[in-house]
Write a protein that holds these residues in place. Structure first.
Motif, PDB file in Angstrom:
ATOM      1  N   ILE A 191       0.853  -1.202   0.000  1.00  0.00           N
ATOM      2  CA  ILE A 191       0.000   0.000   0.000  1.00  0.00           C
ATOM      3  C   ILE A 191       0.882   1.243   0.000  1.00  0.00           C
ATOM      4  O   ILE A 191       0.618   2.203  -0.747  1.00  0.00           O
ATOM      5  N   GLU A 192       1.942   1.217   0.794  1.00  0.00           N
ATOM      6  CA  GLU A 192       2.875   2.358   0.828  1.00  0.00           C
ATOM      7  C   GLU A 192       3.514   2.557  -0.537  1.00  0.00           C
ATOM      8  O   GLU A 192       3.652   3.685  -1.025  1.00  0.00           O
ATOM      9  N   PHE A 193       3.891   1.447  -1.140  1.00  0.00           N
ATOM     10  CA  PHE A 193       4.517   1.497  -2.460  1.00  0.00           C
ATOM     11  C   PHE A 193       3.562   2.132  -3.481  1.00  0.00           C
ATOM     12  O   PHE A 193       3.941   3.028  -4.254  1.00  0.00           O
ATOM     13  N   ILE A 194       2.315   1.684  -3.449  1.00  0.00           N
ATOM     14  CA  ILE A 194       1.303   2.217  -4.376  1.00  0.00           C
ATOM     15  C   ILE A 194       1.088   3.699  -4.132  1.00  0.00           C
ATOM     16  O   ILE A 194       1.029   4.495  -5.087  1.00  0.00           O
ATOM     17  N   ASN A 195       0.976   4.063  -2.859  1.00  0.00           N
ATOM     18  CA  ASN A 195       0.755   5.482  -2.549  1.00  0.00           C
ATOM     19  C   ASN A 195       1.880   6.342  -3.087  1.00  0.00           C
ATOM     20  O   ASN A 195       1.653   7.446  -3.603  1.00  0.00           O
ATOM     21  N   GLY A 196       3.098   5.843  -2.962  1.00  0.00           N
ATOM     22  CA  GLY A 196       4.254   6.573  -3.496  1.00  0.00           C
ATOM     23  C   GLY A 196       4.124   6.783  -4.996  1.00  0.00           C
ATOM     24  O   GLY A 196       4.372   7.875  -5.517  1.00  0.00           O
ATOM     25  N   LEU A 197       3.705   5.733  -5.706  1.00  0.00           N
ATOM     26  CA  LEU A 197       3.553   5.839  -7.159  1.00  0.00           C
ATOM     27  C   LEU A 197       2.454   6.831  -7.524  1.00  0.00           C
ATOM     28  O   LEU A 197       2.587   7.600  -8.485  1.00  0.00           O
ATOM     29  N   LEU A 198       1.379   6.821  -6.739  1.00  0.00           N
ATOM     30  CA  LEU A 198       0.284   7.752  -7.035  1.00  0.00           C
ATOM     31  C   LEU A 198       0.671   9.190  -6.720  1.00  0.00           C
ATOM     32  O   LEU A 198       0.162  10.126  -7.339  1.00  0.00           O
ATOM     33  N   GLU A 199       1.604   9.362  -5.777  1.00  0.00           N
ATOM     34  CA  GLU A 199       2.142  10.712  -5.538  1.00  0.00           C
ATOM     35  C   GLU A 199       2.890  11.192  -6.780  1.00  0.00           C
ATOM     36  O   GLU A 199       2.783  12.341  -7.188  1.00  0.00           O
ATOM     37  N   ASP A 200       3.655  10.261  -7.384  1.00  0.00           N
ATOM     38  CA  ASP A 200       4.408  10.601  -8.600  1.00  0.00           C
ATOM     39  C   ASP A 200       3.488  10.869  -9.773  1.00  0.00           C
ATOM     40  O   ASP A 200       3.741  11.754 -10.591  1.00  0.00           O
ATOM     41  N   ASP A 201       2.465  10.052  -9.882  1.00  0.00           N
ATOM     42  CA  ASP A 201       1.573  10.148 -11.036  1.00  0.00           C
ATOM     43  C   ASP A 201       0.206   9.608 -10.655  1.00  0.00           C
ATOM     44  O   ASP A 201      -0.017   8.391 -10.661  1.00  0.00           O
ATOM     45  N   VAL A 202      -0.703  10.514 -10.345  1.00  0.00           N
ATOM     46  CA  VAL A 202      -2.034  10.118  -9.874  1.00  0.00           C
ATOM     47  C   VAL A 202      -2.840   9.458 -11.004  1.00  0.00           C
ATOM     48  O   VAL A 202      -3.882   8.875 -10.766  1.00  0.00           O
TER      49      VAL A 202
ATOM     50  N   ASN B 165      -5.024  -0.174 -10.165  1.00  0.00           N
ATOM     51  CA  ASN B 165      -5.406  -1.580 -10.217  1.00  0.00           C
ATOM     52  C   ASN B 165      -4.743  -2.360  -9.097  1.00  0.00           C
ATOM     53  O   ASN B 165      -5.370  -3.207  -8.459  1.00  0.00           O
ATOM     54  N   GLN B 166      -3.484  -2.028  -8.810  1.00  0.00           N
ATOM     55  CA  GLN B 166      -2.764  -2.726  -7.752  1.00  0.00           C
ATOM     56  C   GLN B 166      -3.407  -2.450  -6.394  1.00  0.00           C
ATOM     57  O   GLN B 166      -3.465  -3.329  -5.536  1.00  0.00           O
TER      58      GLN B 166
ATOM     59  N   TYR C  41     -12.321  -4.639 -12.240  1.00  0.00           N
ATOM     60  CA  TYR C  41     -13.311  -3.807 -11.547  1.00  0.00           C
ATOM     61  C   TYR C  41     -13.845  -2.688 -12.425  1.00  0.00           C
ATOM     62  O   TYR C  41     -14.887  -2.113 -12.157  1.00  0.00           O
ATOM     63  N   ASP C  42     -13.101  -2.371 -13.513  1.00  0.00           N
ATOM     64  CA  ASP C  42     -13.581  -1.291 -14.384  1.00  0.00           C
ATOM     65  C   ASP C  42     -14.236  -1.813 -15.660  1.00  0.00           C
ATOM     66  O   ASP C  42     -14.436  -1.067 -16.614  1.00  0.00           O
ATOM     67  N   GLY C  43     -14.573  -3.112 -15.683  1.00  0.00           N
ATOM     68  CA  GLY C  43     -15.484  -3.596 -16.715  1.00  0.00           C
ATOM     69  C   GLY C  43     -14.883  -4.311 -17.905  1.00  0.00           C
ATOM     70  O   GLY C  43     -15.607  -4.764 -18.786  1.00  0.00           O
ATOM     71  N   ALA C  44     -13.569  -4.403 -17.969  1.00  0.00           N
ATOM     72  CA  ALA C  44     -12.938  -5.067 -19.118  1.00  0.00           C
ATOM     73  C   ALA C  44     -12.261  -6.369 -18.651  1.00  0.00           C
ATOM     74  O   ALA C  44     -12.646  -6.936 -17.642  1.00  0.00           O
ATOM     75  N   LEU C  45     -11.253  -6.823 -19.407  1.00  0.00           N
ATOM     76  CA  LEU C  45     -10.568  -8.072 -19.059  1.00  0.00           C
ATOM     77  C   LEU C  45      -9.069  -7.853 -18.977  1.00  0.00           C
ATOM     78  O   LEU C  45      -8.487  -7.139 -19.795  1.00  0.00           O
ATOM     79  N   SER C  46      -8.450  -8.506 -18.003  1.00  0.00           N
ATOM     80  CA  SER C  46      -6.996  -8.451 -17.870  1.00  0.00           C
ATOM     81  C   SER C  46      -6.384  -9.704 -18.482  1.00  0.00           C
ATOM     82  O   SER C  46      -7.097 -10.661 -18.792  1.00  0.00           O
ATOM     83  N   LEU C  47      -5.079  -9.708 -18.622  1.00  0.00           N
ATOM     84  CA  LEU C  47      -4.411 -10.837 -19.271  1.00  0.00           C
ATOM     85  C   LEU C  47      -4.403 -12.081 -18.371  1.00  0.00           C
ATOM     86  O   LEU C  47      -4.534 -13.212 -18.837  1.00  0.00           O
ATOM     87  N   VAL C  48      -4.231 -11.838 -17.084  1.00  0.00           N
ATOM     88  CA  VAL C  48      -4.319 -12.883 -16.062  1.00  0.00           C
ATOM     89  C   VAL C  48      -5.206 -12.315 -14.954  1.00  0.00           C
ATOM     90  O   VAL C  48      -5.343 -11.093 -14.863  1.00  0.00           O
ATOM     91  N   PRO C  49      -5.808 -13.167 -14.119  1.00  0.00           N
ATOM     92  CA  PRO C  49      -6.719 -12.650 -13.088  1.00  0.00           C
ATOM     93  C   PRO C  49      -6.020 -11.623 -12.193  1.00  0.00           C
ATOM     94  O   PRO C  49      -4.848 -11.770 -11.862  1.00  0.00           O
ATOM     95  N   ASN C  50      -6.771 -10.594 -11.805  1.00  0.00           N
ATOM     96  CA  ASN C  50      -6.319  -9.526 -10.900  1.00  0.00           C
ATOM     97  C   ASN C  50      -5.504  -8.432 -11.566  1.00  0.00           C
ATOM     98  O   ASN C  50      -5.211  -7.414 -10.945  1.00  0.00           O
ATOM     99  N   GLN C  51      -5.122  -8.643 -12.809  1.00  0.00           N
ATOM    100  CA  GLN C  51      -4.284  -7.638 -13.446  1.00  0.00           C
ATOM    101  C   GLN C  51      -5.131  -6.523 -14.059  1.00  0.00           C
ATOM    102  O   GLN C  51      -6.368  -6.558 -14.035  1.00  0.00           O
ATOM    103  N   GLU C  52      -4.441  -5.538 -14.619  1.00  0.00           N
ATOM    104  CA  GLU C  52      -5.069  -4.325 -15.122  1.00  0.00           C
ATOM    105  C   GLU C  52      -5.862  -4.592 -16.403  1.00  0.00           C
ATOM    106  O   GLU C  52      -5.454  -5.409 -17.236  1.00  0.00           O
ATOM    107  N   SER C  53      -6.976  -3.915 -16.572  1.00  0.00           N
ATOM    108  CA  SER C  53      -7.764  -4.042 -17.794  1.00  0.00           C
ATOM    109  C   SER C  53      -6.918  -3.608 -18.987  1.00  0.00           C
ATOM    110  O   SER C  53      -6.202  -2.604 -18.918  1.00  0.00           O
TER     111      SER C  53
END
Lengths: 352, 351
Positions: free
Chosen positions: A190-201, A208-209, B196-208
């Motif tokens: 979560i900390e890692f993700i937050n850092g990335l979102l600080e860089d680029d929201v 997704n992560q 969660y945003d309605g499309a499909l990812s390459l493997v489960p849990n990944q980004e659309s």
């Protein structure tokens, strides 16, 4: 490149493409030569040190040759000494081989590896060790495995630093987190993700992560309502930084939809969606005040509002939703005007 | 950034033909990284030439020194018929392991994506697939399907994701035989890739992602399960359509907040076409983007800038999308990614 003494006993096999090859590739001469020896070695199925060296050489020219990587793993496995009574669905590789080949894969992958084979190689090297973590706590194997985990998470972070949206890097990262399933690692993420979102929201991979981590990688455990409120708070806060940004709005609506499916008929949900709608309207108002622009321009904000109104489902809400959709169609989202026209029509059917 | 010298609004049919013909003959050394995928490159080139109507005029074969039968022979030379257990039959992507792909060497196995490419190319070249070992290919699919329903691409293991589910579906559909796969498990896997945003990812849990979304939706369509799935997941079709149209800036992006890229005009455009919603795109604006990536010397690049010369993949997928709407181009089948008319002809002959 190949010292002639090393393979003095091997007759290289040339690539014979037949009389009329198609899409021939103009291979560099050294590559062709090295491949010639490798073809012969693979046909012999010789899993030796010199074969290992040869695969490394060939992979320098073509790090995407899955058969070379596969044969390299056969060599590594042959040269590794597995513990007695070793039984696993995964291949055993000696620790020094794992370390060495992780380095090789990193080198061949480059700073931003987008080749399926190098990532698959890393996974193959690590999966046996990672399965140790679950099954054999307190042993040396676990200590080694944990060190590998930390190093691998670090490695992936360096790739993400280079390209914060490298799809392979994120897939590999998700695989580790789920495979080891350690609370400390989930929290650190979560900390890692937050850092990335600080860089680029706007980093959609990071969004997704976040969904992945907050759900602990499970598709069957939705948020408890308090967690949902927290996620809504987080996403709207980020949406405020740039109301045009699609990612936080999609996240925001997804949290609401998940709760709707779970507790949609309860007063808790009515309260949650009411609060959410208010927060969205406030974001729009703040944007208009600060920028002196028309909030309708933030089409992703408006689209999220339409989603919320549709979920609320009462006559007034649907009427507002239709109005918004028609505005997006006629004026504010011209590239998607046909879509918004359809959306308005679908909402009109709901009213009837 | 634009390279004004290569920006053309006129469709340069002849230049494109020259580009693909040249690719069929020889590719420069930087393509060494695609050595194992040569069959896919041939598929891109042959399908593109068909879109352009190259095969309609027999004079072209002489003018450009292209021989359909020779290409067919070369493809068949890459067929692996090994029957040892736990190996995948089919086609290997090139002769990189040696001249005799059928030597029984364990690593000489069919690769799912190459088998898909070979079959599509053979049909487009007018071959009747009589020399394809259908039974072996279908039955060896069971060595490729995993317990979660996904597929690896080769018998001795590989990464598993929606790309190979798609290849398996296309192969079963074309050969008219689903006996080698567990359809329910495939269905489960595709569904597990919903995002969660309605499309499909390459493997489960990944980004659309546009590519995986196409692979999943096309697979469902090929299986004949689209309607059922949308009935089961209330609201998913609407979310999916919305996700797809949201990918349009001018050109199509592959993921939210990523750059536009010509190949997504096909991945997303074809997905929408399968859903009967392709008309929702702003085709004029998209066409402008794609045509802006046309190279003056033939082919299309992924974006319009000086760092990206045309390549086979982006050239094919640009043409594939254009073929949906330009009358002078022969259309690509949006589920199979191959020549529509040739597949229809093949189907008629089989029946």
């Amino acid at each position: 490149m190949i010292p002639s003494e090393t393979f003095h006993d091997i007759t290289p096999i040339s690539q014979d493409d037949g009389p009329h090859p198609v899409c021939s590739i103009d291979y560099p001469k050294e590559f062709d030569e090295a491949q010639g020896y490798l073809r012969a070695i693979m046909r012999k199925d010789e899993r030796s040190e010199r074969a290992l060296e040869l695969t490394a050489l060939c992979l320098r020219f073509n790090p995407a040759n899955y058969t070379t990587w596969w044969f390299r793993r056969q060599c590594l496995a042959s040269l590794s000494i597995s513990p007695s009574n070793f039984e696993s669905k995964f291949t055993f590789f000696g620790l020094k081989f794992i370390a060495k080949d992780l380095m090789l894969a990193a080198k061949l992958g480059g700073t931003n590896p987008k080749n399926y084979q190098v990532w698959y190689h890393r996974r193959n090297l690590l999966e046996q060790s990672f399965s140790d973590i679950k099954s054999a706590s307190g042993t040396d194997e676990v200590g080694n495995a944990l060190e590998l985990v930390n190093e691998e998470i670090e490695y992936i972070a360096t790739v993400i630093a280079e390209d914060a949206k490298n799809y392979h890097a994120w897939s590999h990262r998700q695989w580790i987190l789920k495979a080891i399933n350690m609370e400390s690692k989930w929290n650190a993420e979560i900390e890692f993700i937050n850092g990335l979102l600080e860089d680029d929201v706007r980093n959609n991979s990071a969004w997704n992560q976040r969904w992945f981590v907050t759900h602990r990688g499970s598709k069957s455990i939705p948020f408890a309502i308090d967690d949902a409120r927290q996620e809504l708070s987080f996403s709207i806060c980020k949406a405020e930084q740039d109301p045009y940004n699609e990612s936080p709005w999609k996240y925001f609506v997804a949290v609401i939809k998940e709760q709707f499916r779970l507790i949609g008929t309860t007063p808790e949900f009515a309260s949650l969606i009411g609060v959410s709608e208010k927060a969205l309207e406030e974001t729009k108002a703040n944007f208009e005040q600060e920028s002196k622009k028309d909030g309708m321009e933030c089409t992703n904000l408006i689209a999220a509002h339409i989603d919320i109104l549709e979920i609320k489902g009462d006559k007034t809400s649907i009427a507002s939703a239709i109005e918004f959709a028609k505005l997006l169609e006629s004026r504010y989202d011209p590239v998607r005007k046909k879509y918004w026209k359809l959306r308005a029509q679908q909402l009109e059917v709901v009213t009837k | 950034m634009s390279t004004s010298s290569s920006f053309e609004t006129v469709f340069k049919r002849v230049s494109h033909i020259q580009y693909f013909v040249q690719c069929l003959k020889k590719l420069p050394s930087k393509h060494a990284a695609l050595d194992t995928n040569r069959l896919t490159l041939v598929h891109f080139a042959v399908q593109s030439l068909d879109i352009l109507g190259f095969f309609d005029s027999p004079e072209n074969f002489k003018t450009y020194s292209i021989n359909k039968e020779e290409i067919i022979e070369w493809i068949y030379s890459l067929q692996v018929t090994s029957s040892a257990t736990r190996t995948s039959a089919g086609f290997i992507g090139g002769s990189f392991l040696g001249p005799d792909v059928d030597d029984g060497n364990y690593c000489n196995q069919g690769h799912l994506a190459m088998t898909y490419s070979a079959i599509c190319t053979l049909i487009t070249l007018g071959d009747d697939l009589k020399r394809v070992n259908r039974k072996e290919i279908i039955s060896s699919l069971k060595y490729l399907q995993q317990s979660d329903g996904s597929f690896q691409c080769v018998g001795y293991g590989s990464e598993c994701d929606l790309r190979f589910v798609y290849c398996a579906c296309a192969i079963c559909y074309i050969l008219g035989d689903w006996s080698g796969v567990d359809k329910d498990a495939m269905l489960q896997y595709i569904q597990s890739c919903r995002t969660y945003d309605g499309a499909l990812s390459l493997v489960p849990n990944q980004e659309s992602h546009g590519g995986s979304t196409y692979c999943g939706i096309a697979s469902l369509a090929l299986m004949g399960e689209l309607d059922q799935v949308f009935l089961h997941f209330d609201g998913w079709k609407e979310d999916l359509v919305r996700w797809c149209v949201s990918r349009q800036m001018e050109g199509m992006q592959g993921r939210p907040n990523k750059l536009e890229d010509t190949c997504y005009s096909y991945w997303i455009g074809a997905t929408l076409k399968i859903l009967d919603c392709e008309y929702l795109l702003d085709r004029d604006v998209l066409r402008c983007f794609v045509m802006g990536c046309q190279s003056g010397t033939g082919g299309f690049s992924k974006v319009r800038d000086e760092y990206h010369p045309p390549d086979l993949l982006h050239s094919f997928y640009s043409l594939a999308w254009l073929s949906f709407s330009r009358k002078e181009l022969h259309p690509i089948d949006c589920m199979l990614g191959m020549s529509s008319r040739h597949f229809d002809a093949f189907r008629r002959n089989v029946v």
